[in-house]
Design a protein around this motif. Structure first.
Motif, PDB file in Angstrom:
ATOM      1  N   ALA A  50       0.813  -1.207   0.000  1.00 11.94           N
ATOM      2  CA  ALA A  50       0.000   0.000   0.000  1.00 11.94           C
ATOM      3  C   ALA A  50       0.850   1.262   0.000  1.00 11.94           C
ATOM      4  O   ALA A  50       0.368   2.333   0.342  1.00 11.94           O
ATOM      5  CB  ALA A  50      -0.935  -0.013   1.209  1.00 11.94           C
ATOM      6  N   THR A  51       2.123   1.138  -0.367  1.00 14.01           N
ATOM      7  CA  THR A  51       3.006   2.306  -0.412  1.00 14.01           C
ATOM      8  C   THR A  51       3.751   2.312  -1.738  1.00 14.01           C
ATOM      9  O   THR A  51       3.635   1.397  -2.542  1.00 14.01           O
ATOM     10  CB  THR A  51       4.043   2.260   0.729  1.00 14.01           C
ATOM     11  N   ASN A  52       4.544   3.355  -1.965  1.00 18.35           N
ATOM     12  CA  ASN A  52       5.387   3.432  -3.154  1.00 18.35           C
ATOM     13  C   ASN A  52       6.773   2.864  -2.914  1.00 18.35           C
ATOM     14  O   ASN A  52       7.672   3.055  -3.724  1.00 18.35           O
ATOM     15  CB  ASN A  52       5.498   4.877  -3.647  1.00 18.35           C
ATOM     16  N   ASP A  53       6.945   2.166  -1.804  1.00 15.16           N
ATOM     17  CA  ASP A  53       8.212   1.497  -1.539  1.00 15.16           C
ATOM     18  C   ASP A  53       8.359   0.315  -2.496  1.00 15.16           C
ATOM     19  O   ASP A  53       7.372  -0.148  -3.073  1.00 15.16           O
ATOM     20  CB  ASP A  53       8.263   1.017  -0.088  1.00 15.16           C
TER      21      ASP A  53
END
Length: 168
Positions: A50-53
């Protein structure tokens, strides 16, 4: 576990995620970070964050000067043949109508599977006006740009000249 091959899912929860690892027994799929969706083929693995990592990190701690880390897309066909597609990397996203779209992809093909004279092809494609188009083709005999004859300009920049080479 499940030696009778029953349709029993297996799930591992983390502190914040009820499907940190989710094996869907009926669909033969694995999800990491979420339950696997219909985008994953049977036997597939889907990673959801759920992140741009980074979604996937391949790390090697080898200290030599050789290649690494390595990612190999391997098609182990029992009957390899000329013109077989052996790998695709697709860059998908949603459009403003909530539809999935392939915006770009890389495709690799076997041109000649004959032992001793193997040839391959590498193609880069992008979406142009709603249709996926070949932008760069590397074959055994040529490198071609704009194979699909679209109305696009070709421009090469140099130091201080934005149109050092320009083809309209």
């Amino acid at each position: 576990f499940n030696e009778l091959s029953n349709d029993i899912d297996f799930r591992i929860e983390s502190n914040d995620n009820v499907s940190m690892f989710h094996l869907n027994a009926g669909a033969n799929k694995i999800g990491i970070g979420a339950a696997p969706t219909s985008k994953t083929s049977e036997g597939g693995l889907e990673i959801t964050v759920a992140t741009n990592d980074p979604n996937l990190v391949l790390t090697t701690t080898d200290a030599d000067a050789n290649l690494g880390p390595n990612l190999t897309l391997y098609r182990n066909s029992s009957s390899p043949a000329d013109s077989d597609t052996i790998g695709i990397i697709a860059f998908d996203g949603r459009n403003d109508n909530s539809q999935d779209v392939i915006y770009a992809r890389q495709i690799s093909k076997i041109i000649d599977a004959s032992d001793g004279t193997e040839d391959g092809q590498f193609t880069l494609q992008t979406m142009v006006a709603g249709t996926i188009r070949d932008r760069l083709n590397i074959t055994p005999t040529e490198i071609s740009l704009n194979e699909d004859s679209q109305d696009v300009d070709f421009r090469v920049e140099s130091n201080g000249n934005t149109n050092m080479l320009f083809v309209d």
